[in-house]
Motif scaffolding. Sequence first.
Motif, PDB file in Angstrom:
ATOM      1  N   ARG A  80       0.793  -1.177  -0.249  1.00 37.46           N
ATOM      2  CA  ARG A  80      -0.172   0.151   0.139  1.00 37.46           C
ATOM      3  C   ARG A  80       0.904   1.080  -0.086  1.00 37.46           C
ATOM      4  NH1 ARG A  80      -4.282  -0.347   4.473  1.00 37.46           N
ATOM      5  NH2 ARG A  80      -4.969   1.691   3.629  1.00 37.46           N
ATOM      6  N   LEU A  81       2.128   1.040   0.054  1.00 42.29           N
ATOM      7  CA  LEU A  81       2.994   2.126  -0.080  1.00 42.29           C
ATOM      8  C   LEU A  81       3.018   2.816  -1.446  1.00 42.29           C
ATOM      9  CD1 LEU A  81       4.929   3.369   2.461  1.00 42.29           C
ATOM     10  CD2 LEU A  81       6.851   1.633   0.999  1.00 42.29           C
ATOM     11  N   THR A  82       3.109   4.199  -1.469  1.00 34.74           N
ATOM     12  CA  THR A  82       3.185   4.985  -2.695  1.00 34.74           C
ATOM     13  C   THR A  82       4.413   5.844  -2.769  1.00 34.74           C
ATOM     14  OG1 THR A  82       1.906   6.591  -1.943  1.00 34.74           O
ATOM     15  CG2 THR A  82       0.718   4.870  -2.822  1.00 34.74           C
ATOM     16  N   VAL A  83       4.703   5.994  -4.145  1.00 39.54           N
ATOM     17  CA  VAL A  83       5.816   6.736  -4.386  1.00 39.54           C
ATOM     18  C   VAL A  83       5.490   8.392  -3.791  1.00 39.54           C
ATOM     19  CG1 VAL A  83       7.164   8.088  -6.283  1.00 39.54           C
ATOM     20  CG2 VAL A  83       6.802   5.601  -6.206  1.00 39.54           C
ATOM     21  N   GLY A  84       6.329   8.976  -3.445  1.00 41.52           N
ATOM     22  CA  GLY A  84       5.845  10.384  -3.095  1.00 41.52           C
ATOM     23  C   GLY A  84       5.366  10.367  -1.393  1.00 41.52           C
ATOM     24  N   GLU A  85       5.258   9.342  -0.879  1.00 38.53           N
ATOM     25  CA  GLU A  85       4.738   9.058   0.641  1.00 38.53           C
ATOM     26  C   GLU A  85       5.846   9.705   1.505  1.00 38.53           C
ATOM     27  OE1 GLU A  85       1.960   6.168   3.109  1.00 38.53           O
ATOM     28  OE2 GLU A  85       2.597   5.576   1.257  1.00 38.53           O
ATOM     29  N   GLU A  86       5.571  10.354   2.418  1.00 39.52           N
ATOM     30  CA  GLU A  86       6.462  10.696   3.661  1.00 39.52           C
ATOM     31  C   GLU A  86       6.695   9.706   4.289  1.00 39.52           C
ATOM     32  OE1 GLU A  86       8.004  13.937   3.743  1.00 39.52           O
ATOM     33  OE2 GLU A  86       7.087  14.366   1.869  1.00 39.52           O
ATOM     34  N   VAL A  87       7.817   9.328   4.912  1.00 41.01           N
ATOM     35  CA  VAL A  87       8.236   8.445   5.891  1.00 41.01           C
ATOM     36  C   VAL A  87       9.487   9.142   6.962  1.00 41.01           C
ATOM     37  CG1 VAL A  87       7.815   6.512   4.396  1.00 41.01           C
ATOM     38  CG2 VAL A  87       9.894   7.647   4.315  1.00 41.01           C
ATOM     39  N   GLN A  88       9.278   8.352   7.970  1.00 41.63           N
ATOM     40  CA  GLN A  88      10.383   8.535   8.900  1.00 41.63           C
ATOM     41  C   GLN A  88      11.212   7.104   9.104  1.00 41.63           C
ATOM     42  OE1 GLN A  88       8.644   8.962  12.654  1.00 41.63           O
ATOM     43  NE2 GLN A  88       8.647  11.394  12.372  1.00 41.63           N
ATOM     44  N   PHE A  89      12.411   7.229   9.465  1.00 42.37           N
ATOM     45  CA  PHE A  89      13.260   6.107   9.306  1.00 42.37           C
ATOM     46  C   PHE A  89      14.552   6.342  10.235  1.00 42.37           C
ATOM     47  CE2 PHE A  89      14.552   8.781   5.628  1.00 42.37           C
ATOM     48  CZ  PHE A  89      15.723   8.695   5.818  1.00 42.37           C
ATOM     49  N   LEU A  90      15.289   5.421  10.447  1.00 40.00           N
ATOM     50  CA  LEU A  90      16.564   5.197  10.868  1.00 40.00           C
ATOM     51  C   LEU A  90      17.713   4.760  10.065  1.00 40.00           C
ATOM     52  CD1 LEU A  90      16.050   3.369  14.404  1.00 40.00           C
ATOM     53  CD2 LEU A  90      16.087   6.033  13.980  1.00 40.00           C
ATOM     54  N   GLU A  91      18.804   5.534   9.715  1.00 34.63           N
ATOM     55  CA  GLU A  91      19.554   5.274   8.999  1.00 34.63           C
ATOM     56  C   GLU A  91      20.830   4.148   9.534  1.00 34.63           C
ATOM     57  OE1 GLU A  91      21.986   7.856   5.643  1.00 34.63           O
ATOM     58  OE2 GLU A  91      22.637   8.283   7.704  1.00 34.63           O
ATOM     59  N   ASP A  92      21.108   3.254   8.926  1.00 36.68           N
ATOM     60  CA  ASP A  92      22.008   2.113   9.476  1.00 36.68           C
ATOM     61  C   ASP A  92      22.900   1.416   8.116  1.00 36.68           C
ATOM     62  OD1 ASP A  92      23.012   0.390  11.167  1.00 36.68           O
ATOM     63  OD2 ASP A  92      21.397  -1.149  11.165  1.00 36.68           O
ATOM     64  N   ILE A  93      24.073   1.007   8.873  1.00 36.68           N
ATOM     65  CA  ILE A  93      24.873   0.532   7.667  1.00 36.68           C
ATOM     66  C   ILE A  93      24.736  -0.827   7.551  1.00 36.68           C
ATOM     67  CG2 ILE A  93      26.735   0.029   9.473  1.00 36.68           C
ATOM     68  CD1 ILE A  93      27.555   1.565   6.049  1.00 36.68           C
ATOM     69  N   GLY A  94      24.530  -1.313   6.101  1.00 40.31           N
ATOM     70  CA  GLY A  94      24.071  -2.733   5.849  1.00 40.31           C
ATOM     71  C   GLY A  94      25.418  -3.119   5.103  1.00 40.31           C
ATOM     72  N   SER A  95      25.226  -4.334   4.516  1.00 40.43           N
ATOM     73  CA  SER A  95      26.312  -4.972   3.637  1.00 40.43           C
ATOM     74  C   SER A  95      26.758  -4.220   2.536  1.00 40.43           C
ATOM     75  CB  SER A  95      25.936  -6.539   3.325  1.00 40.43           C
ATOM     76  OG  SER A  95      24.649  -6.632   2.786  1.00 40.43           O
ATOM     77  N   GLU A  96      25.562  -3.491   1.861  1.00 40.70           N
ATOM     78  CA  GLU A  96      25.702  -2.714   0.874  1.00 40.70           C
ATOM     79  C   GLU A  96      25.763  -1.191   0.901  1.00 40.70           C
ATOM     80  OE1 GLU A  96      25.849  -4.558  -2.338  1.00 40.70           O
ATOM     81  OE2 GLU A  96      25.780  -6.297  -1.053  1.00 40.70           O
ATOM     82  N   GLY A  97      26.006  -0.902   2.205  1.00 41.81           N
ATOM     83  CA  GLY A  97      26.029   0.512   2.366  1.00 41.81           C
ATOM     84  C   GLY A  97      25.057   1.112   3.442  1.00 41.81           C
ATOM     85  N   TYR A  98      24.754   2.079   3.225  1.00 45.19           N
ATOM     86  CA  TYR A  98      23.962   2.953   4.287  1.00 45.19           C
ATOM     87  C   TYR A  98      22.354   2.445   3.774  1.00 45.19           C
ATOM     88  CZ  TYR A  98      27.094   5.659   6.862  1.00 45.19           C
ATOM     89  OH  TYR A  98      28.337   5.884   7.668  1.00 45.19           O
TER      90      TYR A  98
END
Length: 82
Positions: A48-66
Amino acid sequence: GDTKMHAPVLHGKVVRLFGDEGYGFIETPDGHELYFHRANLSGHDFDRLTVGEEVQFLEDIGSEGYQAKRVSTGKHHSPESE
């Protein structure tokens, strides 16, 4: 007694979704894009997520970068838009 530091909650918007593969990208206010997987979406149906939708998140480092972790949607406003 060390004090535990929590990562800051960041704001952004969904700029690309790959529904069949279950991932997408979030653009930060400074123009960077961060990968996120449907498993990192908190309390919302990925389909149900749409392009342009505002979100909050935490940034973390993963195996492929942030990456964006603990992505959430809802009535958010970024401090930059005030």
